[in-house]
Design an enzyme around this catalytic site. Sequence first.
Site, PDB file in Angstrom:
ATOM      1  N   ASP B 264       0.633  -1.427   0.090  1.00  0.00           N
ATOM      2  CA  ASP B 264      -0.228   0.777  -0.731  1.00  0.00           C
ATOM      3  C   ASP B 264       0.405   1.380   0.159  1.00  0.00           C
ATOM      4  O   ASP B 264       1.880   1.392   0.721  1.00  0.00           O
ATOM      5  CB  ASP B 264      -0.807  -0.129   1.078  1.00  0.00           C
ATOM      6  CG  ASP B 264      -1.860   1.090   0.939  1.00  0.00           C
ATOM      7  OD1 ASP B 264      -3.018   0.766   1.118  1.00  0.00           O
ATOM      8  OD2 ASP B 264      -1.838   2.259   1.600  1.00  0.00           O
ATOM      9  N   ASN B 272      -2.208  12.270  -3.750  1.00  0.00           N
ATOM     10  CA  ASN B 272      -3.775  12.948  -4.635  1.00  0.00           C
ATOM     11  C   ASN B 272      -4.197  15.073  -4.225  1.00  0.00           C
ATOM     12  O   ASN B 272      -4.594  15.467  -5.037  1.00  0.00           O
ATOM     13  CB  ASN B 272      -4.661  12.641  -4.371  1.00  0.00           C
ATOM     14  CG  ASN B 272      -4.879  11.296  -5.453  1.00  0.00           C
ATOM     15  OD1 ASN B 272      -4.058  10.573  -6.073  1.00  0.00           O
ATOM     16  ND2 ASN B 272      -5.421  10.648  -4.853  1.00  0.00           N
ATOM     17  N   HIS B 277      -5.410  14.572  -8.654  1.00  0.00           N
ATOM     18  CA  HIS B 277      -5.904  12.849  -9.592  1.00  0.00           C
ATOM     19  C   HIS B 277      -4.987  12.550 -10.274  1.00  0.00           C
ATOM     20  O   HIS B 277      -4.363  11.571 -10.710  1.00  0.00           O
ATOM     21  CB  HIS B 277      -7.145  12.764  -9.224  1.00  0.00           C
ATOM     22  CG  HIS B 277      -8.537  12.498  -8.405  1.00  0.00           C
ATOM     23  ND1 HIS B 277      -7.934  11.691  -7.401  1.00  0.00           N
ATOM     24  CD2 HIS B 277      -8.770  13.140  -7.862  1.00  0.00           C
ATOM     25  CE1 HIS B 277      -8.610  11.347  -6.768  1.00  0.00           C
ATOM     26  NE2 HIS B 277      -8.659  13.111  -6.613  1.00  0.00           N
ATOM     27  N   ASP B 281      -1.938   9.529 -10.064  1.00  0.00           N
ATOM     28  CA  ASP B 281      -2.429   8.099 -11.187  1.00  0.00           C
ATOM     29  C   ASP B 281      -1.308   7.712 -11.632  1.00  0.00           C
ATOM     30  O   ASP B 281      -0.680   7.203 -11.892  1.00  0.00           O
ATOM     31  CB  ASP B 281      -3.423   8.841 -12.470  1.00  0.00           C
ATOM     32  CG  ASP B 281      -4.944   7.942 -11.974  1.00  0.00           C
ATOM     33  OD1 ASP B 281      -4.824   8.340 -10.986  1.00  0.00           O
ATOM     34  OD2 ASP B 281      -5.564   8.728 -12.862  1.00  0.00           O
ATOM     35  N   GLU B 307      -5.122   3.060  -4.053  1.00  0.00           N
ATOM     36  CA  GLU B 307      -3.381   2.583  -4.251  1.00  0.00           C
ATOM     37  C   GLU B 307      -3.100   1.021  -3.294  1.00  0.00           C
ATOM     38  O   GLU B 307      -2.158   1.168  -2.676  1.00  0.00           O
ATOM     39  CB  GLU B 307      -3.113   3.721  -3.421  1.00  0.00           C
ATOM     40  CG  GLU B 307      -3.346   3.822  -1.587  1.00  0.00           C
ATOM     41  CD  GLU B 307      -4.250   4.724  -1.454  1.00  0.00           C
ATOM     42  OE1 GLU B 307      -5.402   4.217  -1.774  1.00  0.00           O
ATOM     43  OE2 GLU B 307      -4.150   4.952  -0.062  1.00  0.00           O
TER      44      GLU B 307
END
Lengths: 289, 399
Positions: B264, B272, B277, B281, B307
């Site tokens: 994670d 973010n 975003h 990404d 994530e």
Amino acid sequence: MHGSHTVTETRLEIQKLNALPPMSLVAQELLAVFGNSDLDVHRIATIIEKDPALLARIIGLANSAYFGYPERVSSAEDAIFKVLGLNIARNLAFSMVLAGPFRTAHCPAFHVDQYWTGAMVAATLAQRLSRHIMVEPRPQGGNAYLAGLLHNLGLLALVHLYPDEMTQAFRQLEENPEQHLAEAELKLLGADHLQVGGWLGRKWHLPGFAVAAIENHRAPGYGGEHWPLVQLIGFCAQWADGLQRSEASADLGILARLGIPAAEAEAVLGEMLGKRDEIVQLAKMLAGH
Amino acid sequence: MDTSPFIDSFRELNDSFLKLIDSLSALRGLSSLRVYGQSDTQLLGSSLDVLMQNQDLERCSVYLLKDGKLVNSAGMDWVDMIGLERGQKNSHVPKFASFEVGEGLVGVAAQTGSLQHSRNCEHDPRFERNCRGISPSSMAIGSLISLPIKASGEILGVLNVSHPHVDFFTEAHERSLVIFANFLGQMLVNNRLLNSMEHLVRERTRQLELTLADAEALKRRYAELSVIDELTGLHNRRFFFPESRSALARSLRYKKGFCLLLLDIDHFKRINDVHGHRLGDEVLCRCAELFREQIREVDVLARFGGEEFIIALPDTDLEGAKLLAERVRAAVQDAVFEIEGHSIKTTVSIGIASLLETDSGDAQVILERLISEADQALYFGKHNGRNQARAYPEIACFL
């Protein structure tokens, strides 16, 4: 005693009419003009516009689908200038002149000069009053003039085709002044001159407003598309009729419904009264007396 | 010189001229009708109106050829055409709804394809056959013309015009009616073509819409079947479960080691929030790339959610898994992601679970247990400072 006709018989006879001969003086004038080598459109139009029968045919022809003119034509000058051209108009008028005199001699009770006076007074009056109409659709002056001039077109056709029956009808009218000519015609011929004028107007492709006025000018409650014009012609026809009998009998309420101010109406009618003798004189002349 | 013959012929010529204008007006009216896309009856109705407005023909009707019969399709009823007295009219209407081909003037016109003209109906045997036993003397009809409506040689029906007077119609009438009927025939054919074409287009459109719906359904189905995560290009959960399950089953069967890493990205929400975003990404993609570089071909790597990533390691014991986990952790810690002018650094927390030698039974159940253990190890690491790999067997005593 003449046998009476059915409405179908009368209609079939009317529909055979491709044209009505013009009246004598107009015929003479036209012949004189045609003799000239240089033809003047304006002059021919002026002569044609004096004669309801001739005018109706020329305007109707110009409105035939064949010529494909996009607007409705309602004056002789437009018909000649914009649609038919001088040659067609001349030939048509010429053939009508040659068709022989209008058969009024067979119907001595028909007074050509009175017919003329009625048509001209109604036309002139309708044109003048139309300017003061306040309700929609407001008729154009030219259209009011045309409708006034043609409002009794059917009478010419009936006198021409049925001189004997019409003599009888006029006689009945003299004996019984309360009656209207249309009622006598209806009994003798199955149709009156308003209906007959309508048939003729449709067959000859007269503009819709003219047909409406010819057919309905005696219907006080008429509310169709051209109702202000139709009611106006109704008033003018009544008034012209009264003028000839020296009695003012027209229903002034019609003018009020058309929104014409009383003062304007009085002024126009007074002016027409002042010209009464002049018009009668002119009508007599035109009728060839 | 006697000029009266000239005058007469001039007058006659002018009269024909006026009639000619009328018949041309009828044709012009017909040609400017905008009636396409309507039924035959509507088209014929408007056409007959034009005929009646422009010529002295007030009694007209059309019988169309349908299944070998001539059927009254537009204009007047026959009882009006023949001028039957009002009293007996209505009861007779159905009697004349159709004629046979060859029956009377109407039928002969259709049979021979040529115009039939009765100048005096009362004494015409052809007309009598169109009376169905009613005496012509009780009718108001003098003359009748029946003429075929043709297009490209084919007979579509019959146009009839009648008049109460005997000898009413002239040759000029005949000629102009033939032209009118030819025009009418062509219009009928065009209209029918247009209607059938519209029908065809509607049918095709319907089929196309069905196909489109099918394609949409297929597209949805394939999306469901897809095993690739669109963002990172790694496999997704749908791929991971069956793949890792069968790998686990093999390890169970052959008594080999099997480990699971759950990864994670630390503080990903912050990335973010700070960079947006799109950059977030991109960070996910770069991390995915790093993970891919570290694993073997037999390992099963997948994006597990937001994530979160997961790696199944067949033939691997806990020590081997810890080594790999440490390599991955270090690689992420050392990496600087240069994205759109930003230098972004991040770390990863990893939870490790390992198959026990005593494990046996349903691979699915064991897999789910391992995932749960790896998850607990991962959150243990998260709570203890992040950026670390923790193995479930080593932290289980603290839980």
